[in-house]
Scaffold this motif. Sequence first.
Motif, mmCIF file in Angstrom:
data_model
loop_
_atom_site.group_PDB
_atom_site.id
_atom_site.type_symbol
_atom_site.label_atom_id
_atom_site.label_comp_id
_atom_site.label_asym_id
_atom_site.label_seq_id
_atom_site.Cartn_x
_atom_site.Cartn_y
_atom_site.Cartn_z
ATOM 1 N N ALA A 125 20.493 17.338 -68.085
ATOM 2 C CA ALA A 125 19.447 17.496 -69.100
ATOM 3 C C ALA A 125 18.302 16.549 -68.765
ATOM 4 O O ALA A 125 18.479 15.332 -68.739
ATOM 5 N N SER A 126 17.120 17.108 -68.505
ATOM 6 C CA SER A 126 16.008 16.313 -67.988
ATOM 7 C C SER A 126 14.767 16.438 -68.867
ATOM 8 O O SER A 126 14.473 17.512 -69.401
ATOM 9 N N ASP A 127 14.031 15.320 -68.984
ATOM 10 C CA ASP A 127 12.721 15.373 -69.628
ATOM 11 C C ASP A 127 11.612 15.521 -68.585
ATOM 12 O O ASP A 127 10.427 15.541 -68.917
ATOM 13 N N PHE A 128 12.001 15.590 -67.300
ATOM 14 C CA PHE A 128 11.108 15.763 -66.144
ATOM 15 C C PHE A 128 10.264 14.531 -65.813
ATOM 16 O O PHE A 128 9.423 14.595 -64.917
ATOM 17 N N PHE A 129 10.466 13.412 -66.514
ATOM 18 C CA PHE A 129 9.821 12.172 -66.118
ATOM 19 C C PHE A 129 10.649 11.533 -64.998
ATOM 20 O O PHE A 129 11.862 11.482 -65.071
ATOM 21 N N ASN A 130 9.979 11.053 -63.959
ATOM 22 C CA ASN A 130 10.673 10.464 -62.804
ATOM 23 C C ASN A 130 11.728 11.429 -62.248
ATOM 24 O O ASN A 130 12.830 11.024 -61.888
ATOM 25 N N PHE A 131 11.346 12.703 -62.185
ATOM 26 C CA PHE A 131 12.315 13.726 -61.799
ATOM 27 C C PHE A 131 12.865 13.498 -60.393
ATOM 28 O O PHE A 131 14.062 13.694 -60.158
ATOM 29 N N ASP A 132 11.996 13.100 -59.450
ATOM 30 C CA ASP A 132 12.449 12.906 -58.067
ATOM 31 C C ASP A 132 13.609 11.920 -58.016
ATOM 32 O O ASP A 132 14.649 12.188 -57.391
ATOM 33 N N PHE A 133 13.426 10.766 -58.659
ATOM 34 C CA PHE A 133 14.460 9.726 -58.671
ATOM 35 C C PHE A 133 15.727 10.221 -59.362
ATOM 36 O O PHE A 133 16.833 10.073 -58.837
ATOM 37 N N HIS B 257 15.805 21.804 -69.230
ATOM 38 C CA HIS B 257 14.636 21.149 -69.824
ATOM 39 C C HIS B 257 14.184 21.946 -71.036
ATOM 40 O O HIS B 257 14.066 23.177 -70.975
ATOM 41 N N PHE B 258 13.938 21.250 -72.142
ATOM 42 C CA PHE B 258 13.380 21.895 -73.326
ATOM 43 C C PHE B 258 11.908 21.509 -73.453
ATOM 44 O O PHE B 258 11.559 20.326 -73.392
ATOM 45 N N LYS B 259 11.056 22.487 -73.628
ATOM 46 C CA LYS B 259 9.629 22.217 -73.826
ATOM 47 C C LYS B 259 9.211 22.695 -75.214
ATOM 48 O O LYS B 259 9.811 23.627 -75.769
ATOM 49 N N PRO B 260 8.215 22.045 -75.790
ATOM 50 C CA PRO B 260 7.690 22.532 -77.067
ATOM 51 C C PRO B 260 7.118 23.938 -76.927
ATOM 52 O O PRO B 260 6.752 24.370 -75.821
ATOM 53 N N HIS B 261 6.998 24.636 -78.023
ATOM 54 C CA HIS B 261 6.492 26.012 -78.027
ATOM 55 C C HIS B 261 5.109 26.080 -77.390
ATOM 56 O O HIS B 261 4.215 25.297 -77.707
ATOM 57 N N LYS B 262 4.907 26.973 -76.443
ATOM 58 C CA LYS B 262 3.662 27.243 -75.729
ATOM 59 C C LYS B 262 3.233 26.119 -74.785
ATOM 60 O O LYS B 262 2.152 26.185 -74.185
ATOM 61 N N ALA B 263 4.025 25.080 -74.636
ATOM 62 C CA ALA B 263 3.672 23.985 -73.722
ATOM 63 C C ALA B 263 3.856 24.432 -72.274
ATOM 64 O O ALA B 263 4.682 25.293 -71.969
ATOM 65 N N VAL B 264 3.073 23.837 -71.382
ATOM 66 C CA VAL B 264 3.161 24.115 -69.955
ATOM 67 C C VAL B 264 3.982 23.023 -69.290
ATOM 68 O O VAL B 264 3.787 21.831 -69.562
ATOM 69 N N VAL B 265 4.914 23.397 -68.435
ATOM 70 C CA VAL B 265 5.754 22.420 -67.741
ATOM 71 C C VAL B 265 4.946 21.768 -66.625
ATOM 72 O O VAL B 265 4.462 22.466 -65.722
ATOM 73 N N VAL C 296 21.964 25.296 -57.315
ATOM 74 C CA VAL C 296 21.147 24.533 -58.257
ATOM 75 C C VAL C 296 20.235 25.508 -58.987
ATOM 76 O O VAL C 296 19.428 26.208 -58.362
ATOM 77 N N LYS C 297 20.359 25.556 -60.300
ATOM 78 C CA LYS C 297 19.580 26.493 -61.099
ATOM 79 C C LYS C 297 18.770 25.740 -62.148
ATOM 80 O O LYS C 297 19.241 24.754 -62.731
ATOM 81 N N LEU C 298 17.566 26.204 -62.387
ATOM 82 C CA LEU C 298 16.665 25.587 -63.362
ATOM 83 C C LEU C 298 16.610 26.426 -64.627
ATOM 84 O O LEU C 298 16.379 27.638 -64.581
ATOM 85 N N HIS C 299 16.822 25.778 -65.755
ATOM 86 C CA HIS C 299 16.779 26.445 -67.063
ATOM 87 C C HIS C 299 15.731 25.738 -67.921
ATOM 88 O O HIS C 299 15.899 24.572 -68.271
ATOM 89 N N ILE C 300 14.651 26.442 -68.255
ATOM 90 C CA ILE C 300 13.616 25.873 -69.117
ATOM 91 C C ILE C 300 13.614 26.646 -70.428
ATOM 92 O O ILE C 300 13.362 27.857 -70.452
ATOM 93 N N GLY C 301 13.927 25.943 -71.496
ATOM 94 C CA GLY C 301 14.001 26.585 -72.796
ATOM 95 C C GLY C 301 12.950 26.037 -73.749
ATOM 96 O O GLY C 301 12.375 24.975 -73.516
ATOM 97 N N THR C 302 12.698 26.760 -74.804
ATOM 98 C CA THR C 302 11.775 26.305 -75.842
ATOM 99 C C THR C 302 12.565 25.553 -76.901
ATOM 100 O O THR C 302 13.577 26.052 -77.407
ATOM 101 N N LEU C 303 12.115 24.353 -77.207
ATOM 102 C CA LEU C 303 12.831 23.500 -78.151
ATOM 103 C C LEU C 303 12.793 24.106 -79.544
ATOM 104 O O LEU C 303 11.725 24.437 -80.075
#
Length: 280
Positions: free
Chosen positions: A157-165, A185-193, A211-218
């Motif tokens: 579960a990632s907030d995408f800050f310092n993702f590389d590390f 990763h959960f993003k706010p409604h209509k937010a851009v990743v 490795v699979k990426l799942h981006i959902g709306t919070l």
Amino acid sequence: MEKILVTTDFSANSKAAMRFAIQLASQKEYELTFFHSYSVSNLSSMSDAEFTAYEKKEAEKIQKKLNQFVEKVYIGIGVDSKSNKCVIKSAVLTDSNIREYAVKNKFSFICISTRGSGKMKKIFGSNTSNLIRHSAVPVISIPYNYRRSEVTNILYASDFFNFDFEFNKVMEFATPLMVGVDILHFKPHKAVVPNLQNITDNINKYPEFAVKLHIGTLNMVESLQSNIQSVIKRLKPSMLIMFTQQNRSFLDKIFVGSKSVNYSFYAKVPLLVFKKINDK
């Protein structure tokens, strides 16, 4: 060889962490040390010499109890226990005792069982939450009702800050186990990743892994724990990995709370917590 410090207080609940550590060591060569923190008080009028002798005798009893307790867990799951170590150490504060021993002896992880507790206990700390908040060594928190099963896939579960590390840390853990990794990763409604291309490039460095990426709306109506739990029900990961911010103020911890600490009280799967890179 990497080492895991596995804590126990001799309770039935603490066996969950022991079972998980044994399972993990069966999939990758980890050295396991089973650790019990104890305290012996002088509640009578014993002299210093008498108390020293009494404390030594009590320590011998506790060491024997730990050896037998660990042996029974191994027998119960049908695994050879010959390579394990059992250590006891006296201290007043259990969580500090665990942290200091783990750092001094250069352990890779601390493994501890947990279960739900009341609101004030969550704020002011159980051993598990205190370790997650303060430990320099990553903590693996195991639900008290965990039953031994192979680790086959991991949810990060990632907030995408310092993702590389953070992603590199996740893959350092996952690669020797040869397991799949789902990034959530959960993003706010209509937010851009942000930096989505960089995230994809990092994932593509591991073509041999699923490795699979799942981006959902919070879902703002639900708590973050509930949002994560809904994904866990769908993906059924063997364990969850999160990164926590440790250097926040006391009031932050009460009114905002560490997401990983809070989640540890409701976790349905083992939770591995690293501290974030910008912690001092």
